[in-house]
Motif scaffolding. Structure first.
Motif, PDB file in Angstrom:
ATOM      1  N   HIS A  25      35.842  30.367  49.716  1.00  0.00           N
ATOM      2  CA  HIS A  25      37.255  29.957  49.771  1.00  0.00           C
ATOM      3  C   HIS A  25      37.923  30.399  51.071  1.00  0.00           C
ATOM      4  N   ALA A  85      42.031  34.323  37.568  1.00  0.00           N
ATOM      5  CA  ALA A  85      42.212  34.329  39.020  1.00  0.00           C
ATOM      6  C   ALA A  85      40.875  34.523  39.730  1.00  0.00           C
ATOM      7  N   CYS A  86      40.047  35.412  39.215  1.00  0.00           N
ATOM      8  CA  CYS A  86      38.741  35.673  39.840  1.00  0.00           C
ATOM      9  C   CYS A  86      37.863  34.429  39.820  1.00  0.00           C
ATOM     10  N   GLU A  88      38.752  31.292  39.635  1.00  0.00           N
ATOM     11  CA  GLU A  88      39.281  30.243  40.499  1.00  0.00           C
ATOM     12  C   GLU A  88      38.958  30.505  41.967  1.00  0.00           C
ATOM     13  N   GLN A  89      38.821  31.776  42.345  1.00  0.00           N
ATOM     14  CA  GLN A  89      38.661  32.115  43.756  1.00  0.00           C
ATOM     15  C   GLN A  89      37.295  32.709  44.086  1.00  0.00           C
ATOM     16  N   LYS A 305      47.417  37.422  36.342  1.00  0.00           N
ATOM     17  CA  LYS A 305      46.854  36.411  37.249  1.00  0.00           C
ATOM     18  C   LYS A 305      47.575  36.431  38.595  1.00  0.00           C
ATOM     19  N   THR A 308      46.516  39.477  40.622  1.00  0.00           N
ATOM     20  CA  THR A 308      45.164  39.344  41.161  1.00  0.00           C
ATOM     21  C   THR A 308      45.120  38.352  42.313  1.00  0.00           C
ATOM     22  N   CYS A 309      45.819  37.243  42.181  1.00  0.00           N
ATOM     23  CA  CYS A 309      45.871  36.260  43.279  1.00  0.00           C
ATOM     24  C   CYS A 309      46.470  36.874  44.537  1.00  0.00           C
ATOM     25  N   ASN A 310      47.530  37.654  44.387  1.00  0.00           N
ATOM     26  CA  ASN A 310      48.137  38.302  45.544  1.00  0.00           C
ATOM     27  C   ASN A 310      47.177  39.311  46.175  1.00  0.00           C
ATOM     28  N   ASN A 313      44.479  37.359  48.021  1.00  0.00           N
ATOM     29  CA  ASN A 313      45.043  36.784  49.244  1.00  0.00           C
ATOM     30  C   ASN A 313      45.223  37.851  50.327  1.00  0.00           C
ATOM     31  N   HIS A 320      50.744  36.435  51.065  1.00  0.00           N
ATOM     32  CA  HIS A 320      50.880  36.978  49.725  1.00  0.00           C
ATOM     33  C   HIS A 320      52.303  37.491  49.556  1.00  0.00           C
TER      34      HIS A 320
END
Length: 341
Positions: A25, A85-86, A88-89, A305, A308-310, A313, A320
């Motif tokens: 990604h 989140a994990c 997806e990324q 979520k 974790t995404c932040n 990023n 972020h």
């Protein structure tokens, strides 16, 4: 025979490096190339080797979830939000329960980080609110995100830590206002564990709502407790023995509220006719009681979520948010009503 990254590259008509950039990604890959590689991955049912991926890269693709919380529903929601989140990324999740009150908690966590290749850690209360833990993680350069109960950004933390805030105080004000609007004036509060900032934030909101309406704060109506069913039972029994007893109880979470409701029913007290009871968090406890609990909805999966995404990023040096706030909102069900006296 197992499909390899070479097979994917050949099928998609791109280089191995391009396949790696897509599966990791990485930014600045054209969408048409991403679509082509993903189509090849799907057609060939390619599964990246996570261990080889970490060894071949200077970056890690493992997120750690470190927690100490007795509420199984809270932990499951957090795990599911982080895992979403994990997945997806392209990251893996490692879960590490621990005892936040342990005298060697800082050594335990630094040893964990030093022996495991983490991209970063997701910290929940009370670990996320422990300055000694944060200082220990900062000392070894660990990336982390804190999920905390707060009504404003914590400007005292070190720059290394991201924050996702849950404004428990506003949620507590709103649920207490609901009881006041119904006509309750003798309202009690059963607290959670004192080391959790959420306990302070929720009590502060409760007291602020009473003060705003110039209602008396009765010291005997403020009950110390923990975030468990037994505290609700003990607290309700104590409150029901008072004269006059409260007409409503604000519990610091749904598990406490469920215990209070259980104790009231055993004592032959009708709910909500004789006493109203409210919880906090909107966990399954709130929907498994009879009557179902009025509570405050806290979207734990969404909170986890976003955190974790932040974190991911930040690890990838993408944009972020250093702080984002969730506002819990009341959910009105069957455990509250107009008081009879």
């Amino acid at each position: 025979m197992k499909v390899t990254i070479n097979d994917v590259a050949k099928y998609a008509g791109v280089s191995i490096k391009t396949v790696s950039r897509v599966t990791n990604h990485e930014p600045q890959v054209k969408q048409s190339t991403i679509d082509k590689v993903n189509a090849a991955i799907k057609a060939l049912d390619y599964q990246p080797n996570q261990s080889a991926r970490n060894l071949a890269s200077s970056s890690s693709y493992v997120i750690g979830f470190v927690y100490d919380n007795p509420n199984a529903y809270y932990i499951i929601d957090m795990q599911n939000g982080i895992l979403n989140a994990c997945r997806e990324q392209g990251y893996e999740l490692l879960i590490h329960p621990c005892d936040a009150s342990s005298s060697d908690i800082c050594q335990e966590l630094t040893a964990l980080v030093m022996h495991t290749q983490f991209a970063g850690l997701v910290l929940t209360p009370p670990l996320s609110e422990n300055p000694q833990v944060l200082a220990a993680l900062d000392a070894i350069g660990t990336q982390y995100v804190r999920i905390i109960a707060a009504s404003e950004l914590d400007q005292q933390i070190v720059a290394n830590g991201l924050q996702v805030l849950v404004n428990d105080k506003v949620g507590a004000i709103a649920i207490t206002e609901h009881l006041i609007q119904l006509g309750h004036q003798r309202i009690a509060f059963i607290s959670g564990d004192p080391e959790h900032q959420s306990t302070k934030e929720r009590m502060d909101g409760f007291l602020e709502a009473l003060a705003h309406h110039q209602l008396t704060t009765y010291p005997e109506y403020l009950i110390d407790g923990q975030y468990n069913f037994e505290s609700g039972v003990a607290g309700a029994n104590r409150l029901l023995s008072l004269s006059p007893a409260p007409t409503a109880i604000v519990a610091c979470n749904d598990e406490i509220a469920a215990g209070a409701l259980f104790a009231a029913r055993l004592a032959g007290v009708a709910i909500p006719k004789q006493i109203s009871i409210v919880g906090f968090e909107d966990s399954p406890f709130s929907r498994q009681t009879w009557p179902k609990l009025t509570t405050v909805h806290q979207p734990n999966q969404a909170i986890a979520k976003l955190a974790t995404c932040n974190l991911i990023n930040k690890c990838r040096r993408r944009e972020h948010l250093d702080g984002q706030m969730f506002i819990p909102k009341p959910i009105l069900r069957d455990s509250t009503a107009v008081p009879i006296d």
